[in-house]
Design an enzyme around this catalytic site. Structure first.
Site, PDB file in Angstrom:
ATOM      1  CD  GLU A  81      22.895  32.096 -25.587  1.00 57.02           C
ATOM      2  OE1 GLU A  81      23.391  33.082 -25.009  1.00 57.02           O
ATOM      3  OE2 GLU A  81      21.886  32.189 -26.311  1.00 57.02           O
ATOM      4  CD  GLU A 129      20.691  40.513 -22.911  1.00 54.32           C
ATOM      5  OE1 GLU A 129      21.401  41.091 -23.720  1.00 54.32           O
ATOM      6  OE2 GLU A 129      20.387  39.307 -23.024  1.00 54.32           O
ATOM      7  CG  MET A 140      21.907  35.598 -19.954  1.00 54.53           C
ATOM      8  SD  MET A 140      21.614  36.946 -21.134  1.00 54.53           S
ATOM      9  CE  MET A 140      22.946  38.050 -20.698  1.00 54.53           C
TER      10      MET A 140
END
Length: 852
Positions: A306, A128, A273
């Protein structure tokens, strides 16, 4: 414009005629220390016979084959970021690209790290916003979803993890000894930035969870082998299990993926992430030493954040990055809700009010603020907007939306949204359609005011009382900053608190909608309270003020209020008043030191101690700064000595004392703690605490380079090496500062976290004159640094070295001169300088208020 910078228009154009089906990605990770082989076979359809391009950042391209035809001179089609393709076939297409990829040490793309403990190699991906193209050729935009099947050749003893379940390895095709190949099944349909690869000698623990539909989801929790003993796998699994149960019920949608691995990886750029089934976390969440509950709460909240992305972001994904805020804000809101209602952190909304909202309010008052729905015209714009607006303000606004439409109606809309758009891509309007249907409210005006306009409102009570203190008139005044003059509707509560038997007790409460410049609250006429608090319960997103009488009561009796959230809102109001020059910073310092021991939330204590450091340092009047910092350090040390043996508060107070220490006496205390002649009851000076003492001693000249080397010899790990870099850069000599500057600004050899470690030490000074020579030098070199370094490293350098420590008019003048001369500088670079300048200007205003 660089070809690396994909624009929204280009992405929309490509999506208008392309649809992707599948990627087969073959990687050989055994070539050498700098590069790897990457071969991508991409199957897609085109509605037009027209040329296009594929995204790829690599060292070289060896072969390009389109629909069975090998294209001649592949290097001529590759500019370093894009591979140009001739006219596609109308209908099905197959593209194969063989390239040589580069490992990174910046936390972008495929990052490579060598553990100094055992020389093991560890890899992980961070894609990302747009770094999947650093590992394989792709259409790098979120709306071209596909399945991804990875085949990975790597050392046989490695653990290889991706989004799909890990298969048993087989012998390498070329028969090499000690090398194996993992052939993964295809993933679900996901976006390119969500593909993950984690490879190396990762170790840890495993578990499983049973989902609503009866599936058994295997889970793994891993870290580097040298850290594996410190991985609290069971806690991670327990929090994850509680989160899955909570989200499946709240979203009425079963967990979308086949397994769930969570891996702590080295030199990570962010907290975590949300790669589907293969989440990565920063290693600071592996606790090799004692940490505060504030840090443990943050880790659990990150796990839940997450996990929420598995539905909001992974199952349903934004069409383009304009709706990045919705991914992050929803995960922020949902994880706080899940934390409060399904874990031991039942006061998570208190933490949210002080830390997350505080971040949002600060970001929203910078010149660089932007609407929650930002205009992401290209990838460079996206990279600059991972900020407090995207995360914390968006989550705050969502919480207000829940109060506005009703919780049941809100989640009914969310369930319909998931049911309609599973495995697809959406825009904000798709969610609003569902929420309008379930709530019966028209949300167009709400979205325009809250999502499409920047700025934070301030709410002030207007109270008139009779001689007996009874309210004769109560109203709420709303203002907006000149730059963003939008007044908004707010749903909020007003709480009245009265002193009873030495405690502040809520005796009045009214919930109402306000709008416009002034809203009368006739319900409170005839009521009486010693303290009135706007936004009691923290439903609204707005700064609040206290009337004079309420402020006086808060200053005297803050610790006498048992409601932790109400206390936190009073802390926030006082802090905002300091930052806006309405309350002298010395009074806030007094407020913290008098009331800190009344706080039982570790996260609140952590934030208050950080604010104490600010008001005692950069916010203190210049002629009082040294005395204020010294007195704060002495007071904190005294509180640490009085704290419960081995307690969370004792640890935080000790760490804060070390950062504030300034005098010869403080230095002797640090030396005693390090050497063992001074102790605190129940407190062991463990590895990481020892380094914090060493770094603080370095700042004071209480240890030299040889002493730092001696400490490193007893902890020659990655963490120890970073601490040593900080300590060396913190030494109070011209030579140490010059060396730190050269190692980071003039050379490009250090990895991302090491760069930050050096910067942190460079900035730690007692005598700020040590940094004076670098103020102009900073503005002379930042354009070159931005042009030559990766986005991540450039951001760390330009942001980290901005000369805002104690600031001053000289910094304002230098920043103004650079901004005037660099009008054409990239937006991301200018934004850092603009924000740094604003920080210094605010410091100047706060100091001026402190001398009045």
């Amino acid at each position: 414009m660089s070809s690396e910078n994909l624009t929204r228009d280009e992405a929309r154009s490509r999506a208008s005629f392309l649809s992707t089906d599948s990627y087969d990605i073959r990687l050989d990770l055994t070539t050498d220390e700098r590069t790897f082989l990457t071969e991508t076979t991409l199957r897609f359809s085109s509605s037009e016979a027209r040329p296009t391009f594929v995204d790829l950042i690599a060292q070289s391209v060896e072969e390009i084959e389109l629909n069975g035809q090998v294209l001649e001179d592949p290097a001529s089609r590759f500019d370093g970021a894009r591979v140009q393709l001739p006219a596609l076939a109308e209908g099905a297409n197959t593209l194969r690209i063989l390239a040589t990829g580069r490992y990174m040490n910046t936390g972008e793309g495929l990052h490579r790290f060598v553990d100094p403990v055992d020389e093991e190699v560890y890899l992980y991906t961070q894609f990302e916003v747009s770094d999947a193209r650093r590992m394989f050729a792709c259409f790098e935009q979120p709306d071209l979803k596909a399945t991804f099947a990875l085949t990975v050749t790597a050392p046989q003893h490695w653990r290889v993890i991706s989004n799909a379940p890990t298969p048993a390895p087989s012998a390498a095709e070329d028969g090499r000894e000690g090398v194996a190949t993992w052939t993964f099944d295809p993933t679900e349909r996901i976006s390119t930035y969500l593909v993950a690869l984690i490879a190396g000698n990762y170790q840890g623990g495993t578990g499983e969870v049973t989902t609503r539909d009866g599936r058994t989801i295997p889970m793994g929790v891993f870290a580097r082998a040298s850290l594996a003993e410190h991985v609290d796998a069971q806690n991670v699994i327990d929090v994850t299990r509680a989160g899955i149960d909570f989200y499946e019920e709240a979203f009425d949608q079963d967990f979308p993926f086949r397994k769930y691995d969570q891996v702590f990886v080295p030199e990570y750029n962010m907290g975590a992430m949300e790669n589907p089934g293969a989440v990565t976390y920063v290693e600071v969440y592996v606790f090799r030493s004692e940490v505060s509950d504030a840090v443990r709460e943050r880790r659990d909240l990150t796990i839940l954040h997450e996990l929420a992305h598995m539905w909001f972001g992974d199952l349903v994904t934004m069409r383009w990055w304009d709706d990045l805020w919705l991914n992050e804000s929803f995960a922020e809101y949902a994880s706080t809700l899940a934390s409060a209602e399904s874990t031991r952190w039942t006061d998570s909304w208190t933490t949210f009010a002080l830390s997350e909202k505080g971040w949002a309010y600060q970001q929203d008052q910078l010149p660089s603020t932007h609407p929650v729905v930002a205009d992401m015209v290209d990838l460079e714009a996206v990279e600059t907007n991972f900020d407090g607006i995207t995360y914390a303000k968006g989550a705050s606004v969502l919480r207000q939306l829940v109060a506005y439409v009703g919780r049941e109606e809100f989640f009914a809309g969310v369930r319909a949204y998931f049911a309609t758009h599973a495995w697809g891509n959406t825009e904000l309007k798709d969610l609003l359609v569902e929420l309008e249907a379930t709530s019966g409210r028209d949300l167009s005006s709400w979205a325009a005011l809250w999502l499409q306009r920047a700025g934070v409102n301030t709410l002030r009570p207007v109270i008139e009382r009779d001689a007996e203190g009874v309210v004769t008139r109560f109203a709420i005044a709303q203002t907006a900053p000149v730059e963003h003059p939008t007044l908004r509707p707010h749903r909020l509560q007003v709480g009245g608190f009265s002193l009873q038997d030495g405690r502040l007790v809520r005796t009045e409460s009214v919930e109402l909608d306000i709008d416009g410049e002034l809203t009368e609250v006739p319900q409170l006429a005839g009521k009486r309270a010693d303290l009135w608090l706007l936004n009691d319960g923290d439903l609204a997103y707005a700064k609040v003020r206290l009337d004079e009488a309420s402020l006086a009561v808060a200053m005297e009796h803050l610790r006498d209020l048992d409601d932790s959230l109400a206390r936190t809102l009073l802390w926030s109001a006082a802090w905002d008043m300091v930052r806006d020059g309405e309350l002298p910073s010395r009074r806030f310092q007094q407020l913290v030191l008098a009331n800190l021991t009344g706080e039982d939330s570790s996260s609140v204590v952590r934030t208050l101690l950080q604010q104490l450091e600010t008001v005692a340092g950069p916010y203190a009047a210049v002629d009082q700064r040294a005395l204020r910092t010294e007195s704060a350090a002495s007071a904190v040390w005294q509180l640490a000595e009085q704290a419960e043996a081995g307690s969370d508060a004792q640890l935080q107070l000790l760490e804060t004392f070390a950062r504030l220490a300034r005098t010869e006496e403080h230095r002797h205390t640090l030396e005693g703690l390090l050497g063992g002649s001074i102790t605190l009851p129940g407190r062991t000076i463990d590895t990481d605490l020892r380094w914090k003492l060493v770094i603080s001693l370095a700042v004071l000249g209480g240890i030299d380079a040889a002493g730092i080397d001696e400490q490193l010899a007893s902890d020659d790990t990655q963490s120890g090496r970073k601490h040593a870099l900080t300590a060396r850069a913190a030494l109070p000599t011209e030579v140490s500062k010059a060396k730190a500057w050269r190692r980071t600004m003039e050379k490009d050899t250090l990895a991302n976290e090491s760069v930050t470690a050096v910067i942190q030490g460079f900035r730690r000074v007692v005598d700020e004159e040590l940094l004076t020579p670098y103020r102009q030098r900073y503005f002379d070199v930042i354009s070159r640094v931005w042009a030559e370094r990766s986005h991540e490293i450039a951001t760390r350098l330009v942001g980290g070295y901005f000369p805002h420590s104690y600031g001053g008019q000289g910094v304002l003048d230098a920043a103004d001169a650079w901004l005037a001369e660099a009008e054409d500088a990239p937006f991301g670079l200018r934004r850092i300088v603009i924000e740094g300048r604003d920080t210094v200007a605010r410091q100047e205003r706060v100091r001026a208020a402190d001398v009045q």
